[in-house]
Design a protein around this motif. Structure first.
Motif, short mmCIF file in Angstrom:
data_model
loop_
_atom_site.label_atom_id
_atom_site.label_comp_id
_atom_site.label_asym_id
_atom_site.label_seq_id
_atom_site.Cartn_x
_atom_site.Cartn_y
_atom_site.Cartn_z
N VAL A 1 0.85 -1.17 0.00
CA VAL A 1 0.00 0.00 0.00
C VAL A 1 0.89 1.24 0.00
O VAL A 1 1.81 1.35 0.79
CB VAL A 1 -0.94 -0.01 1.23
CG1 VAL A 1 -1.72 1.26 1.32
CG2 VAL A 1 -1.84 -1.21 1.19
N SER A 2 0.59 2.14 -0.88
CA SER A 2 1.37 3.37 -1.04
C SER A 2 1.12 4.34 0.11
O SER A 2 0.04 4.39 0.68
CB SER A 2 0.97 4.03 -2.37
OG SER A 2 1.51 5.31 -2.46
N ASN A 3 2.13 5.13 0.45
CA ASN A 3 2.00 6.17 1.46
C ASN A 3 1.66 7.51 0.84
O ASN A 3 1.64 8.52 1.53
CB ASN A 3 3.28 6.30 2.27
CG ASN A 3 3.44 5.13 3.24
OD1 ASN A 3 2.46 4.54 3.66
ND2 ASN A 3 4.67 4.81 3.56
N GLU A 4 1.42 7.53 -0.47
CA GLU A 4 1.13 8.78 -1.16
C GLU A 4 -0.20 9.35 -0.69
O GLU A 4 -1.17 8.64 -0.46
CB GLU A 4 1.05 8.53 -2.68
CG GLU A 4 0.93 9.79 -3.48
CD GLU A 4 1.01 9.52 -4.98
OE1 GLU A 4 0.99 10.50 -5.73
OE2 GLU A 4 1.10 8.35 -5.38
N SER A 5 -0.23 10.68 -0.52
CA SER A 5 -1.44 11.36 -0.09
C SER A 5 -1.83 12.36 -1.16
O SER A 5 -0.98 13.01 -1.76
CB SER A 5 -1.18 12.07 1.24
OG SER A 5 -2.37 12.54 1.78
N SER A 34 -8.05 10.78 1.60
CA SER A 34 -6.84 11.48 1.14
C SER A 34 -5.81 10.55 0.52
O SER A 34 -4.92 10.99 -0.20
CB SER A 34 -6.21 12.24 2.29
OG SER A 34 -5.75 11.35 3.28
N ARG A 35 -5.91 9.27 0.79
CA ARG A 35 -4.97 8.30 0.22
C ARG A 35 -5.56 7.55 -0.97
O ARG A 35 -4.85 6.82 -1.66
CB ARG A 35 -4.56 7.29 1.29
CG ARG A 35 -3.80 7.90 2.44
CD ARG A 35 -2.40 7.43 2.39
NE ARG A 35 -1.61 8.03 3.44
CZ ARG A 35 -1.00 7.37 4.39
NH1 ARG A 35 -1.15 6.07 4.46
NH2 ARG A 35 -0.26 7.99 5.24
N LEU A 37 -7.57 4.99 -0.81
CA LEU A 37 -7.50 3.57 -0.48
C LEU A 37 -8.88 3.04 -0.11
O LEU A 37 -9.64 3.69 0.61
CB LEU A 37 -6.58 3.33 0.71
CG LEU A 37 -5.10 3.60 0.49
CD1 LEU A 37 -4.33 3.43 1.79
CD2 LEU A 37 -4.55 2.67 -0.56
N GLU A 62 -6.18 0.57 -4.53
CA GLU A 62 -5.65 1.92 -4.54
C GLU A 62 -6.22 2.65 -5.74
O GLU A 62 -6.00 2.25 -6.88
CB GLU A 62 -4.12 1.90 -4.61
CG GLU A 62 -3.47 1.32 -3.37
CD GLU A 62 -1.96 1.41 -3.42
OE1 GLU A 62 -1.42 2.48 -3.76
OE2 GLU A 62 -1.33 0.39 -3.12
#
Length: 102
Positions: A1-5, A34-35, A37, A62
């Protein structure tokens, strides 16, 4: 899972709540706005084992965009659809609809 916001678009209602929770039939879906997800869970009751209950993760996705809003609806036998409004990546005042079958 990406930490990109992802940045929220300008909205009169603001960016709260941070997490949307949608339920239909035995499915519980959590959306981290915001993610981008989505986590889908199946809540089941096992009548054979004295009414035991369990919550199991059945999928994650995602979306790659800020989630403005989401709703859930039935779709056939033991399936549901999550319908989301996503912020368009190149225009903060525009969006797109995405449907995820669970």
């Amino acid at each position: 899972v990406s930490n990109e916001s992802f940045a929220p678009p300008p909205m009169s209602m603001g960016s709260s709540p941070e997490v949307l929770v949608c339920c239909n039939q035995d499915f519980i879906v959590a959306v981290i706005r915001s993610r981008g997800l989505v986590f889908a869970y199946d809540f089941t009751t096992d009548l054979m084992e004295s009414g035991g209950q369990s919550l199991s993760l059945v999928g994650k996705h995602e979306l790659g965009r800020y989630v403005v809003d989401a709703a859930i609806r039935p779709n056939g036998d033991n399936q549901v659809e999550l319908v989301t409004l996503l912020r368009e990546s190149n225009d903060s005042k525009d969006g797109r609809i995405a449907t995820i079958i669970i």
